[in-house]
Design a protein around this motif. Structure first.
Motif, PDB file in Angstrom:
ATOM      1  N   LEU A  79      -0.308   0.721 -10.680  1.00  0.00           N
ATOM      2  CA  LEU A  79      -0.905   0.364 -11.739  1.00  0.00           C
ATOM      3  C   LEU A  79      -1.399  -1.083 -11.789  1.00  0.00           C
ATOM      4  O   LEU A  79      -0.752  -2.047 -11.302  1.00  0.00           O
ATOM      5  N   CYS A  80      -2.728  -1.323 -11.792  1.00  0.00           N
ATOM      6  CA  CYS A  80      -3.195  -2.495 -11.390  1.00  0.00           C
ATOM      7  C   CYS A  80      -4.702  -2.940 -12.209  1.00  0.00           C
ATOM      8  O   CYS A  80      -5.031  -1.840 -13.025  1.00  0.00           O
ATOM      9  N   ARG A  81      -5.136  -4.016 -12.041  1.00  0.00           N
ATOM     10  CA  ARG A  81      -6.586  -4.284 -12.444  1.00  0.00           C
ATOM     11  C   ARG A  81      -7.610  -3.507 -11.555  1.00  0.00           C
ATOM     12  O   ARG A  81      -7.353  -2.868 -10.734  1.00  0.00           O
ATOM     13  N   ALA A  82      -8.880  -3.615 -12.137  1.00  0.00           N
ATOM     14  CA  ALA A  82      -9.803  -3.145 -11.253  1.00  0.00           C
ATOM     15  C   ALA A  82     -10.914  -3.911 -10.576  1.00  0.00           C
ATOM     16  O   ALA A  82     -12.081  -3.655 -10.733  1.00  0.00           O
ATOM     17  N   GLY A  83     -10.429  -5.106  -9.796  1.00  0.00           N
ATOM     18  CA  GLY A  83     -11.247  -5.746  -9.134  1.00  0.00           C
ATOM     19  C   GLY A  83     -12.103  -5.105  -8.068  1.00  0.00           C
ATOM     20  O   GLY A  83     -11.434  -4.022  -7.469  1.00  0.00           O
ATOM     21  N   ALA A  84     -13.211  -5.344  -7.679  1.00  0.00           N
ATOM     22  CA  ALA A  84     -14.185  -4.543  -6.475  1.00  0.00           C
ATOM     23  C   ALA A  84     -13.063  -4.485  -5.139  1.00  0.00           C
ATOM     24  O   ALA A  84     -13.121  -3.405  -4.666  1.00  0.00           O
ATOM     25  N   VAL A  85     -12.191  -5.477  -4.731  1.00  0.00           N
ATOM     26  CA  VAL A  85     -11.710  -5.114  -3.442  1.00  0.00           C
ATOM     27  C   VAL A  85     -10.568  -4.551  -3.845  1.00  0.00           C
ATOM     28  O   VAL A  85     -10.199  -3.804  -2.984  1.00  0.00           O
ATOM     29  N   THR A  86      -9.886  -4.520  -4.928  1.00  0.00           N
ATOM     30  CA  THR A  86      -8.603  -3.779  -5.212  1.00  0.00           C
ATOM     31  C   THR A  86      -9.178  -2.183  -5.366  1.00  0.00           C
ATOM     32  O   THR A  86      -8.543  -1.393  -4.738  1.00  0.00           O
ATOM     33  N   VAL A  87     -10.160  -1.917  -6.013  1.00  0.00           N
ATOM     34  CA  VAL A  87     -10.581  -0.444  -6.213  1.00  0.00           C
ATOM     35  C   VAL A  87     -11.053  -0.179  -4.657  1.00  0.00           C
ATOM     36  O   VAL A  87     -10.546   1.031  -4.399  1.00  0.00           O
ATOM     37  N   ALA A  88     -11.786  -0.851  -4.027  1.00  0.00           N
ATOM     38  CA  ALA A  88     -12.164  -0.336  -2.758  1.00  0.00           C
ATOM     39  C   ALA A  88     -10.879   0.055  -1.523  1.00  0.00           C
ATOM     40  O   ALA A  88     -10.919   0.784  -0.968  1.00  0.00           O
ATOM     41  N   GLU A  89      -9.865  -1.076  -1.508  1.00  0.00           N
ATOM     42  CA  GLU A  89      -8.716  -0.881  -0.844  1.00  0.00           C
ATOM     43  C   GLU A  89      -7.880   0.170  -1.156  1.00  0.00           C
ATOM     44  O   GLU A  89      -7.495   1.048  -0.205  1.00  0.00           O
ATOM     45  N   LEU A  90      -7.615   0.422  -2.544  1.00  0.00           N
ATOM     46  CA  LEU A  90      -7.002   1.749  -2.956  1.00  0.00           C
ATOM     47  C   LEU A  90      -7.710   3.117  -2.516  1.00  0.00           C
ATOM     48  O   LEU A  90      -6.992   3.870  -2.019  1.00  0.00           O
ATOM     49  N   SER A  91      -8.818   3.105  -2.646  1.00  0.00           N
ATOM     50  CA  SER A  91      -9.376   4.313  -2.397  1.00  0.00           C
ATOM     51  C   SER A  91      -9.449   4.339  -0.829  1.00  0.00           C
ATOM     52  O   SER A  91      -9.446   5.702  -0.429  1.00  0.00           O
ATOM     53  N   ALA A  92      -9.767   3.377  -0.077  1.00  0.00           N
ATOM     54  CA  ALA A  92      -9.740   3.595   1.268  1.00  0.00           C
ATOM     55  C   ALA A  92      -8.491   4.041   1.767  1.00  0.00           C
ATOM     56  O   ALA A  92      -8.429   4.892   3.079  1.00  0.00           O
ATOM     57  N   VAL A  93      -7.427   3.814   1.339  1.00  0.00           N
ATOM     58  CA  VAL A  93      -6.232   3.967   1.617  1.00  0.00           C
ATOM     59  C   VAL A  93      -5.573   5.398   1.109  1.00  0.00           C
ATOM     60  O   VAL A  93      -4.459   5.871   1.465  1.00  0.00           O
ATOM     61  N   GLY A  94      -6.446   5.747   0.119  1.00  0.00           N
ATOM     62  CA  GLY A  94      -5.869   7.091  -0.678  1.00  0.00           C
ATOM     63  C   GLY A  94      -4.670   6.943  -1.297  1.00  0.00           C
ATOM     64  O   GLY A  94      -3.953   7.749  -1.589  1.00  0.00           O
ATOM     65  N   LEU A  95      -4.721   5.815  -2.186  1.00  0.00           N
ATOM     66  CA  LEU A  95      -3.385   5.548  -2.994  1.00  0.00           C
ATOM     67  C   LEU A  95      -4.022   5.617  -4.464  1.00  0.00           C
ATOM     68  O   LEU A  95      -5.014   4.850  -4.709  1.00  0.00           O
ATOM     69  N   PRO A  96      -3.795   6.839  -5.311  1.00  0.00           N
ATOM     70  CA  PRO A  96      -4.120   6.655  -6.558  1.00  0.00           C
ATOM     71  C   PRO A  96      -3.726   5.551  -7.494  1.00  0.00           C
ATOM     72  O   PRO A  96      -2.535   4.948  -7.428  1.00  0.00           O
ATOM     73  N   ALA A  97      -4.435   5.387  -8.619  1.00  0.00           N
ATOM     74  CA  ALA A  97      -3.985   4.197  -9.429  1.00  0.00           C
ATOM     75  C   ALA A  97      -4.385   4.518 -10.773  1.00  0.00           C
ATOM     76  O   ALA A  97      -5.247   5.317 -11.289  1.00  0.00           O
ATOM     77  N   ALA A  98      -3.638   3.772 -11.813  1.00  0.00           N
ATOM     78  CA  ALA A  98      -4.017   3.742 -13.424  1.00  0.00           C
ATOM     79  C   ALA A  98      -4.635   2.464 -13.407  1.00  0.00           C
ATOM     80  O   ALA A  98      -3.897   1.389 -13.183  1.00  0.00           O
ATOM     81  N   PHE A  99      -5.891   2.357 -13.586  1.00  0.00           N
ATOM     82  CA  PHE A  99      -6.769   1.003 -13.538  1.00  0.00           C
ATOM     83  C   PHE A  99      -6.618   0.570 -14.826  1.00  0.00           C
ATOM     84  O   PHE A  99      -7.015   0.932 -15.911  1.00  0.00           O
ATOM     85  N   VAL A 100      -6.524  -0.863 -14.895  1.00  0.00           N
ATOM     86  CA  VAL A 100      -6.367  -1.401 -16.260  1.00  0.00           C
ATOM     87  C   VAL A 100      -7.420  -2.672 -16.130  1.00  0.00           C
ATOM     88  O   VAL A 100      -7.234  -3.821 -15.826  1.00  0.00           O
ATOM     89  N   PRO A 101      -8.860  -2.333 -16.442  1.00  0.00           N
ATOM     90  CA  PRO A 101      -9.722  -3.299 -16.289  1.00  0.00           C
ATOM     91  C   PRO A 101      -9.549  -4.611 -17.226  1.00  0.00           C
ATOM     92  O   PRO A 101      -9.195  -4.584 -18.250  1.00  0.00           O
ATOM     93  N   LEU A 102     -10.017  -5.672 -16.362  1.00  0.00           N
ATOM     94  CA  LEU A 102      -9.971  -6.948 -17.161  1.00  0.00           C
ATOM     95  C   LEU A 102     -10.864  -7.077 -18.342  1.00  0.00           C
ATOM     96  O   LEU A 102     -12.052  -6.586 -18.284  1.00  0.00           O
TER      97      LEU A 102
END
Length: 369
Positions: A270-293
């Motif tokens: 459960l996290c924000r959707a900064g560019a690095v965060t989104v890229a890291e989560l998708s690269a490692v295959g960790l799904p997320a509930a994104f809460v954009p700033l």
């Protein structure tokens, strides 16, 4: 000797991909065949940015130039911009000559604009990397001057954009989450076999995420979900009472130094959707509930949309995030292994683990022309 100048100071969103590229270029030099040309890497930054700490800590040379802040709205400060640009470009041109630069790679922000303009004056080719789905002014200008333009998100509106992905540090890009899970959970004092939620709002935390997660703590742990929650170093008022013996733990920390282990330990973020965060989560295959700033120009929502559309995560507006939303949407997902596995597969399919090498190929090709 190939001289590469990297311009990406200011925020972690610019600095992290810059350093990931620097590492990839350094690996190329270390693995060069006998007689091959080594690479000299120089980073440009400003005295007030995070780069003054992060770049030297990674062992790279940092040169400082005057920043050129660009007001988002027409103000009197806008009248000072041309003078600031001229002064900064003049200093940057002198640096490019001193370094005998073969290529300038810009990542946007206060440092990139004078670097792009100085490179044009010095006839040094430019490569632009844009991290966000909605590019900033510096990279919109830089793309018009660049030999190549690399982007993280498909369909980013920049002239000549090539989808490359986000350069990531190897601790993330090579992470095997299942193989590191037991070690990671033990590191954070988590149980070995419970469904696990990661909550974080960037390096400083996020008040709305903190409130919602803490408010849902009882519902989460009652459902058997353990939580690793990075509240932010200044948010010392964020706390959760100790859970009863035998129940799922709720671990609160100020900051996560080892994001690789945090990703390995958890099943959903459960996290924000900064560019690095989104890229890291998708690269490692960790799904997320994104809460954009909820401020800015909406780039965080755009960052998350490709992953969410692909089936790798959920998207919720900051105003709609609440303890009840977590109970209704997060708890059923994180406690459903089959659904989580599907989300994880789709997240990984939307990610990229080789963007640093792809961008290094582009940079060295342009430098060698």
């Amino acid at each position: 000797m190939t001289s590469v100048v990297l311009a990406g100071g200011g925020t972690g969103g610019h600095i992290e991909p810059m350093l990931a590229l620097a590492d990839a270029l350094l690996r190329r030099g270390a693995g060069s065949a006998p007689g091959a040309s080594p690479t000299r890497i120089t980073c440009l930054g400003t005295a007030r940015g995070m780069e003054t700490r992060l770049v030297p800590a990674r062992g790279y040379d940092l040169r400082l130039i005057p920043p050129v802040p660009l007001p988002r709205k027409p103000t009197l400060d806008l009248l000072r911009v041309p003078g600031r640009v001229r002064a900064s470009v003049a200093e940057t041109r002198a640096l490019l000559r001193e370094l005998d630069a073969d290529v300038v790679v810009g990542f946007g922000g206060y440092v990139a604009l004078p670097a792009y303009l100085a490179a044009r004056r010095e006839r040094v080719p430019v490569v632009v990397h844009e991290q966000n789905a909605l590019p900033g002014l510096a990279n919109r200008i830089g793309a018009r001057l660049a030999a190549r333009v690399a982007v993280t998100v498909p369909d980013t509106p920049l002239r000549g954009a090539e989808h490359v992905g986000m350069p990531l540090r190897t601790a993330i890009s090579t992470l095997d989450r299942p193989a590191r899970r037991a070690e990671a959970r033990a590191t954070f004092g988590l149980d070995a076999d419970r469904p696990t939620l990661l909550v974080f709002g960037g390096s400083q935390g996020a008040a709305s995420l903190n409130r919602a997660a803490v408010g849902a703590a009882d519902a989460l742990t009652a459902a058997g979900v353990q939580v690793l929650h990075a509240r932010g170093p200044k948010n010392t008022d964020v706390a959760v009472p100790a859970r009863p013996a035998g129940s799922a733990p709720y671990v609160v920390v100020d900051y996560l130094e080892r994001m690789d282990l945090a990703y390995a330990a958890t099943d959903l973020a459960l996290c924000r959707a900064g560019a690095v965060t989104v890229a890291e989560l998708s690269a490692v295959g960790l799904p997320a509930a994104f809460v954009p700033l909820p401020i800015g120009n909406g780039e965080q929502r755009r960052n998350a949309l490709p992953v969410v559309t692909a089936g790798g995560g959920l998207l919720v507006d900051d105003a709609d995030l609440s303890p009840s939303w977590i109970e209704e949407h997060v708890v059923p997902l994180v406690t459903d292994p089959q659904a989580l596995a599907g989300y994880a597969d789709y997240a990984a399919a939307a990610g990229s683990r080789e963007a640093d090498e792809r961008l290094a190929d582009i940079v060295l090709e342009v430098a060698g022309r």
